[in-house]
Every structure is written in structure tokens, then in C-alpha cells.
Design a protein around this motif. Sequence first.
Motif, PDB file in Angstrom:
ATOM      1  N   SER A 104       0.800  -1.231   0.000  1.00  0.00           N
ATOM      2  CA  SER A 104       0.000   0.000   0.000  1.00  0.00           C
ATOM      3  C   SER A 104       0.829   1.276   0.000  1.00  0.00           C
ATOM      4  CB  SER A 104      -0.952  -0.005   1.197  1.00  0.00           C
ATOM      5  OG  SER A 104      -1.965  -0.970   1.010  1.00  0.00           O
ATOM      6  N   GLN A 107       2.871   1.760  -2.981  1.00  0.00           N
ATOM      7  CA  GLN A 107       2.018   1.911  -4.168  1.00  0.00           C
ATOM      8  C   GLN A 107       2.452   0.977  -5.298  1.00  0.00           C
ATOM      9  OE1 GLN A 107       2.682   6.375  -4.187  1.00  0.00           O
ATOM     10  NE2 GLN A 107       0.481   6.360  -4.549  1.00  0.00           N
ATOM     11  N   ARG A 129      -2.350   7.325  -4.457  1.00  0.00           N
ATOM     12  CA  ARG A 129      -3.140   6.096  -4.430  1.00  0.00           C
ATOM     13  C   ARG A 129      -2.646   5.148  -3.359  1.00  0.00           C
ATOM     14  NH1 ARG A 129      -6.381   5.769  -8.907  1.00  0.00           N
ATOM     15  NH2 ARG A 129      -5.949   7.261 -10.573  1.00  0.00           N
ATOM     16  N   PRO A 131      -3.073   1.007  -3.056  1.00  0.00           N
ATOM     17  CA  PRO A 131      -3.640  -0.298  -3.414  1.00  0.00           C
ATOM     18  C   PRO A 131      -3.917  -1.133  -2.170  1.00  0.00           C
ATOM     19  CG  PRO A 131      -1.287  -0.232  -3.896  1.00  0.00           C
ATOM     20  CD  PRO A 131      -1.693   1.166  -3.534  1.00  0.00           C
ATOM     21  N   ASP A 146      -8.586   0.738  -4.557  1.00  0.00           N
ATOM     22  CA  ASP A 146      -7.718   1.888  -4.263  1.00  0.00           C
ATOM     23  C   ASP A 146      -8.370   2.728  -3.168  1.00  0.00           C
ATOM     24  OD1 ASP A 146      -6.097   4.097  -4.188  1.00  0.00           O
ATOM     25  OD2 ASP A 146      -6.316   4.640  -6.284  1.00  0.00           O
ATOM     26  N   THR A 165      -7.883   3.271 -14.816  1.00  0.00           N
ATOM     27  CA  THR A 165      -7.969   3.720 -13.431  1.00  0.00           C
ATOM     28  C   THR A 165      -9.339   4.341 -13.171  1.00  0.00           C
ATOM     29  OG1 THR A 165      -7.064   5.894 -13.978  1.00  0.00           O
ATOM     30  CG2 THR A 165      -5.486   4.184 -13.327  1.00  0.00           C
TER      31      THR A 165
END
Length: 367
Positions: A104, A107, A129, A131, A146, A165
Motif C-alpha cells: 500500500s 504503491q 493512491r 492499493p 484503491d 484507473t
Amino acid sequence: MHFKITFVKSINFFFFIFFLIIILSCVKQPNYPDDNNISVDTLEGAYILCEGLWHYDNSSLSRYNFIDKSVINDFFSKSNPGFKLGDLANFIFLYKDFAYIAVSTAQTIECINIKSGKSIGRLKINGNRQPREIFIFNDSLGYITDLYTHSVICFNPTKLEIIKTDILCGPAPEGISSFGNYLYVANSGYGDYLANEPKAGTISIIDLFSNKEINNIYCGPNTCEVIVNAKRNTFYGVYYHLPSKLDSIGGIIEFDLKSNYILREWKINAYNVLITPGGDTLLFLNTKGVFLIDLNTNTEPELLIRNKNNLEHWYALAFCPKDNTVWVGNAKNYQMNGEILIFNLKNTEYPINRFTVGVNPAQIVFF
């Protein structure tokens, strides 16, 4: 299968980060066991993904060997000298010969060969972002929730390239699952933080052909998990408690997969909910231990394995179909190396095996 970045999986991500900011100044960097044996002769084993501590860059991957019951800690770094997973690895998805790991803070999505542990490639997700979880539909379509953009990212898992996205869903999406040509996405809302935003606490249903949300179903405050049970034509939404509401419990809701109608609900603090291979049993964690729900009856959840130490926090749960054992990731105090506890369902009083892994074991998967 499924976890998670919530504190004890029942406190939302925002408060988990806030708590860690306070304690990090007094936390010492933990030491991993010195294990240089990286033999990978067996194809049967387990991976344990350990989150580590936020901004300590100590996420790790442990590998368990079913044949000799050995464990290799920090397996990714040992298989890829000079490389680390990155900061806050929190989800792993197995697909064919590969494991995809969502990291996360860094990213990234890391792809490794399941047998060797060698890195195949790394997908970098640019922008503001985060994840969270991954679901891979086929060789060319994979999806990532996201947290920061309140959307889903579509990517090619073979080429490790982003296709699209900002497939919009609800605030702070976390859990993700699939049935037919649809994705099911749990919109947590970061617990209290975005609880009043539109679609917080809902499950988004996204059409894979149009990459658009076609339905949105309310589940409960801080909905973090969604699990499809194709064998019973149902799916389950798991909502956590809100820290601001002392009487908030949380619960599990069973939905009909065709009509999306609510069939049953169990009001109980639950996280890391999973379905056993036969499709007739739910297992989940809460602060007391491992619970079981028999889906063939209307009985209440039953405590299956008790956590006898109130100071230790059970953070991950898995059911091993190879030998019908229950595996628990014990994060202890969240600041030191954790451990895996393995229980035989015939006698759950004490674990039949236990071994040390990295910090905050968040997910266990078998191959």
C-alpha cells in the motif's frame, strides 16, 4: 480469502495509522530469525504475508514447507537479494504460477513466481493512491481496490500494465470478490473518517464489460469484507464496528447472489471471514478467538478456538484443505515478530504446531 490494514481488523485504517504514528518513536526495529536456507524443492506449502510496521519498510513474506514443516522467513528478500517488498504489504492473491502482492504505502503490485519466490516484475501505481486488495479474473484482467481515490484499478496481470484507473465505487474500497461477470467491492469509508459520505458502508457491484458500477447495496457501517459463496448462490458482507459508537457491534450479512436480497444477518464483531471449501461453513476471528457458523442451520456463531491470552491479537485466519487444519496469524502486540498457530479441528484446545514469522502476519495462503 481476505484480512486486511485495520487495527485488529475491527478498527478502521485511519485510526490504525494514527495509533502507529504515536508509538513508532518508541518501537525498536525487530530482528528476523537468521535463516539462510532457501531450498524450494516442494510445490506444496504456504505463504504468510506479514505487513510489518508503517514507515518501517519491514514487510516480509514467510514460506512454510508441508513436507518437512520448515519455515523460511523473509523469503522474498532471500530469493531476490537486494530487494524488499516495500512498506506495508497487506494482501496476496495467487493466480496460476504467480503470487500478486499489494504493497500500500509503496504503491506497488509485486508479482513473484510461487515456486521460486523470484520477482517477475513490479507494477508501480502513480499518483496519490493506496492499493488495498487484488482480484484476478483471467490472464488479461485483474482488479485492485484503491483506498485513496475511492475507485478500482483495472490492470493486465500478465504484462503488469494498468488498463484503466478510476472505476468509481464508494469511499475507501477494501475487500473485493467476483462472480460471473461482476465484481463485488466493499466500501469501508475508513470507519468513522468517511462514514457520512455517500455509499459508505455499501457493496458496489461492477460490470466487468463496461467497468461501471451497476448496483450499490447497503451493508453496514465500515463494510470491509465481501466474500462470494458460489456453491450456495450467496455472498457475504462484513461490517466492522465504529470506534465513535460504543454500542456498535458489527456483523455479517448474507445476501442472495441473484436478487441481492438479505437472507440472514449475524450481529457480532467479525473479521477475516472465510468460507470452507464445501461452502457450508463460515469461519472468522474476533477478540475471543475463532468462531464458526454452520450455514445449514440457523444457529448462532459458535466459539471454535479460544484465544487464551488477552494480550495477544489474532490477526489472520486460514483454513488448510490439505489436512483440514485452521491456521491463525498471531500478531502478539503488533510490534514484534508474530507467529502462526496451527489447530487440528478434532482437538482445538492447543495448537499442534506453531512457528515464528515476521511482524503482523496479515494473510495466509496455500499452494
